[in-house]
Design a protein around this motif. Sequence first.
Motif, mmCIF file in Angstrom:
data_model
loop_
_atom_site.group_PDB
_atom_site.id
_atom_site.type_symbol
_atom_site.label_atom_id
_atom_site.label_comp_id
_atom_site.label_asym_id
_atom_site.label_seq_id
_atom_site.Cartn_x
_atom_site.Cartn_y
_atom_site.Cartn_z
ATOM 1 N N LEU A 1 0.833 -1.207 0.000
ATOM 2 C CA LEU A 1 0.000 0.000 0.000
ATOM 3 C C LEU A 1 0.868 1.259 0.000
ATOM 4 O O LEU A 1 0.520 2.257 -0.638
ATOM 5 N N GLU A 2 1.981 1.195 0.687
ATOM 6 C CA GLU A 2 2.909 2.331 0.718
ATOM 7 C C GLU A 2 3.555 2.521 -0.661
ATOM 8 O O GLU A 2 3.684 3.645 -1.146
ATOM 9 N N ARG A 3 3.930 1.434 -1.296
ATOM 10 C CA ARG A 3 4.539 1.491 -2.630
ATOM 11 C C ARG A 3 3.582 2.146 -3.639
ATOM 12 O O ARG A 3 4.002 2.856 -4.536
ATOM 13 N N ASP A 4 2.276 1.921 -3.462
ATOM 14 C CA ASP A 4 1.279 2.531 -4.348
ATOM 15 C C ASP A 4 0.881 3.940 -3.907
ATOM 16 O O ASP A 4 -0.030 4.535 -4.496
ATOM 17 N N GLY A 5 1.499 4.461 -2.861
ATOM 18 C CA GLY A 5 1.228 5.822 -2.414
ATOM 19 C C GLY A 5 -0.059 5.987 -1.636
ATOM 20 O O GLY A 5 -0.563 7.096 -1.483
ATOM 21 N N LEU A 6 -0.600 4.883 -1.089
ATOM 22 C CA LEU A 6 -1.869 4.940 -0.365
ATOM 23 C C LEU A 6 -1.683 5.090 1.141
ATOM 24 O O LEU A 6 -2.573 5.581 1.837
ATOM 25 N N LEU A 7 -0.529 4.651 1.646
ATOM 26 C CA LEU A 7 -0.179 4.771 3.063
ATOM 27 C C LEU A 7 1.254 5.268 3.166
ATOM 28 O O LEU A 7 2.036 5.136 2.225
ATOM 29 N N SER A 8 1.581 5.783 4.347
ATOM 30 C CA SER A 8 2.980 6.102 4.640
ATOM 31 C C SER A 8 3.249 5.730 6.092
ATOM 32 O O SER A 8 2.325 5.590 6.892
ATOM 33 N N ARG A 9 4.514 5.562 6.396
ATOM 34 C CA ARG A 9 4.930 5.307 7.773
ATOM 35 C C ARG A 9 5.729 6.514 8.231
ATOM 36 O O ARG A 9 6.527 7.056 7.477
ATOM 37 N N ARG A 10 5.508 6.878 9.490
ATOM 38 C CA ARG A 10 6.296 7.983 10.052
ATOM 39 C C ARG A 10 6.660 7.626 11.485
ATOM 40 O O ARG A 10 5.942 6.868 12.145
ATOM 41 N N PRO A 11 7.768 8.173 11.967
ATOM 42 C CA PRO A 11 8.178 7.861 13.344
ATOM 43 C C PRO A 11 7.107 8.296 14.351
ATOM 44 O O PRO A 11 6.473 9.335 14.184
ATOM 45 N N ASP A 12 6.940 7.492 15.371
ATOM 46 C CA ASP A 12 6.005 7.811 16.453
ATOM 47 C C ASP A 12 6.721 8.764 17.404
ATOM 48 O O ASP A 12 7.748 8.401 17.984
ATOM 49 N N PRO A 13 6.220 9.982 17.588
ATOM 50 C CA PRO A 13 6.895 10.919 18.484
ATOM 51 C C PRO A 13 6.967 10.427 19.927
ATOM 52 O O PRO A 13 7.861 10.806 20.677
ATOM 53 N N ALA A 14 6.057 9.539 20.316
ATOM 54 C CA ALA A 14 6.045 9.010 21.684
ATOM 55 C C ALA A 14 7.005 7.837 21.856
ATOM 56 O O ALA A 14 7.376 7.510 22.984
ATOM 57 N N ARG B 1 6.723 2.981 14.416
ATOM 58 C CA ARG B 1 6.334 3.791 13.267
ATOM 59 C C ARG B 1 4.810 3.792 13.160
ATOM 60 O O ARG B 1 4.172 2.754 13.273
ATOM 61 N N LEU B 2 4.267 4.975 12.947
ATOM 62 C CA LEU B 2 2.828 5.124 12.794
ATOM 63 C C LEU B 2 2.446 4.913 11.334
ATOM 64 O O LEU B 2 3.175 5.313 10.424
ATOM 65 N N VAL B 3 1.300 4.309 11.103
ATOM 66 C CA VAL B 3 0.792 4.081 9.752
ATOM 67 C C VAL B 3 -0.246 5.167 9.475
ATOM 68 O O VAL B 3 -1.224 5.297 10.219
ATOM 69 N N VAL B 4 -0.006 5.929 8.419
ATOM 70 C CA VAL B 4 -0.852 7.075 8.107
ATOM 71 C C VAL B 4 -1.367 6.945 6.679
ATOM 72 O O VAL B 4 -0.594 6.682 5.756
ATOM 73 N N VAL B 5 -2.663 7.146 6.505
ATOM 74 C CA VAL B 5 -3.243 7.093 5.164
ATOM 75 C C VAL B 5 -2.919 8.406 4.447
ATOM 76 O O VAL B 5 -2.924 9.473 5.051
#
Length: 191
Positions: free
Chosen positions: A82-95, A100-104
């Motif tokens: 899903l990330e490869r298709d640009g539908l999701l991304s992962r970002r570091p969890d500030p806490a 890594r947080l999964v973000v649409v």
Amino acid sequence: MSGPHGDDIHTDPIRDDLGWMLGVLFRAHLRGAEHTVGDLPGGPRGYQVLVAADRDPARNQGAIAEELGIDRTVLTYLIDDLERDGLLSRRPDPADRRSRLVVVTDAGRAAARQRREALRDVETRLMSALTDEEAATLRGLLRRAACAAQQADPLTDLCAVAEVVADPPPSRRRPATRATRSGTTRRTAEP
């Protein structure tokens, strides 16, 4: 009213079998879902991941895996696709920088919204023998039965998903079995 063998269909055990009824509806829903979301990476499961990721606050893969009842390894591959298709991304969890947080993404949100509308059409066809009131009652009864069944399952609590709770469900860890040197097994807590 008689069936093909002269039996009264009102007393036919298969027609009163909950498993048979759920199976017929499940297979029909699955066929429709495959048709409407099959182009997404992971098909229906990929769609579920998109919908689960489209909530605030964003959650990590472990929380999404538990919420959807998907194996974490399988979920990792789904998110990769899903990330490869640009539908999701992962970002570091500030806490927790290890998480890594999964973000649409906006594209993922649009894709999920389009498929959700198509799935509503599938569900409308499945419920076409019912009035709107009956369909709403059936949904409510199924949700209640599913939540009761889920509470009996010691692995996860997926009712939070059905009730659209924004907070991640509490972590419930199941005992894992680990072999000892003597060849016996013992229960340990999973990490």
